[in-house]
Design an enzyme around this catalytic site. Sequence first.
Site, PDB file in Angstrom:
ATOM      1  N   CYS A   1       0.801  -1.226   0.000  1.00 50.69           N
ATOM      2  CA  CYS A   1       0.000   0.000   0.000  1.00 50.69           C
ATOM      3  C   CYS A   1       0.833   1.275   0.000  1.00 50.69           C
ATOM      4  O   CYS A   1       0.335   2.343  -0.349  1.00 50.69           O
ATOM      5  CB  CYS A   1      -0.953   0.016   1.194  1.00 50.69           C
ATOM      6  SG  CYS A   1      -2.232  -1.242   1.111  1.00 50.69           S
TER       7      CYS A   1
ATOM      8  N   HIS B   1      -9.016   3.729  -2.480  1.00 53.45           N
ATOM      9  CA  HIS B   1      -7.610   3.402  -2.263  1.00 53.45           C
ATOM     10  C   HIS B   1      -7.114   2.507  -3.404  1.00 53.45           C
ATOM     11  O   HIS B   1      -7.055   1.289  -3.263  1.00 53.45           O
ATOM     12  CB  HIS B   1      -7.492   2.701  -0.906  1.00 53.45           C
ATOM     13  CG  HIS B   1      -6.131   2.207  -0.532  1.00 53.45           C
ATOM     14  ND1 HIS B   1      -4.949   2.681  -1.087  1.00 53.45           N
ATOM     15  CD2 HIS B   1      -5.748   1.269   0.387  1.00 53.45           C
ATOM     16  CE1 HIS B   1      -3.929   2.045  -0.540  1.00 53.45           C
ATOM     17  NE2 HIS B   1      -4.389   1.185   0.353  1.00 53.45           N
TER      18      HIS B   1
ATOM     19  N   CYS C   1      -0.152   2.872   6.366  1.00 55.83           N
ATOM     20  CA  CYS C   1       0.103   1.514   6.829  1.00 55.83           C
ATOM     21  C   CYS C   1       0.355   0.636   5.610  1.00 55.83           C
ATOM     22  O   CYS C   1      -0.083   0.940   4.495  1.00 55.83           O
ATOM     23  CB  CYS C   1      -1.069   0.985   7.645  1.00 55.83           C
ATOM     24  SG  CYS C   1      -2.650   0.950   6.759  1.00 55.83           S
TER      25      CYS C   1
END
Length: 392
Positions: free
Chosen positions: A89, A348, A378
């Site tokens: 991510c 996202h 994160c």
Amino acid sequence: MQEAYVVDAVRTPFGAREGSFRDTHPQDLAAEPLAALEARNGFDGPAIEDVVYGCVVPVGEQGLNVGRIAPMVAGWGDSVPGVQLNRMCGSGQQAVTFAAGQVRGRMADLLVAGGVEHMTRVPMGSDTPGEGHSYADPGGVTDTYFEHFDELTTQGEGAERIAEQWRFSRTELDELAVDSQRRWGEAVAEDRYAEQVVPVETTLDGEAIEVTEDEHPRPGTDVETLAGLPLAFREEGEGVVHPGNASGIVDGAAATLVASGAACESYGWDPLARVVDSVVVGVDPTTMLTGPIPATEQLLARNDLAIDDVDRFEVNEAFAPVVAAWLEETGADWSKTNVWGGAIAHGHPLGATGAALLGKLPYQLADCDGRYGLCTMCIGFGQGIATLVERV
């Protein structure tokens, strides 16, 4: 050491899963921010010394090094190299900091960095073996892994464990989610995204269309509506995370133009921000998502700054508990955090999000007449990244 500057930052609208980009090839989507940067800033594509692109699932249509192919699709010829990276991510944010490191180390003067993720055409987990395509499937790692770690968990389970550890109620998390949606709606109504979100002309079901706005947000949602949604990772009554307080699965691309002071002077550019510093950390992979806390703390300490010295924060809303725990542990002010809404609202797109969030900060600092902005995310398997920028 020479300074590294963000000259410009753009992204596509984030399309809903099976939305307006469902017929758009990921390589075409990845090329859109590159073409926009070229058109807005007056450089010729071949002047770019490297393209650094994040992509979390680099298989199928996102394989073959999308960082190299995107500038070719953008019409920049064959002289512009490119690399695809995967820090899960954090990939898009890592791409920008890698580019800044190239400039700071005097190895380059002009790069484009960002990322792409087409989560409709290349679903999350497509790069993971096993029938369920989940990286929490024990078949996804060697048996030797379990000589050192007891278990694999999903990110969703990690979010649930964070909620338990910090004792967040579902209502508290849903209130944060509603705030994210409301903030996005207000920002769009006030044209806060107008400079950074570039329209995309594409085709859908054989017809030409123009996509101009994020498709995932629901700015009119409320806590009562979210209370009726089923849990995503645990049985009812045993958890708090559901689709409404987690990030949206979307399709999108984002890119920044990163340059040295000499390149800015040569082109007559007034940069938006200076990339000050960046930190990456590892944390417990069984809770997985606490990395933004130590990453932020280390970054601030290394630059002799306090949390109150930072004017704007972007904390990726992968799940509401991640942001809530970060707020509690760092003491940051929610009124200075994700002020234009976050991933719970706009979504996202894994490899692109970091560049999009980092790209928001210079615009927000100009809007509030602030100096410092901090972006943190994160990352799967227990990592965190934090990057500090300074308005110039």
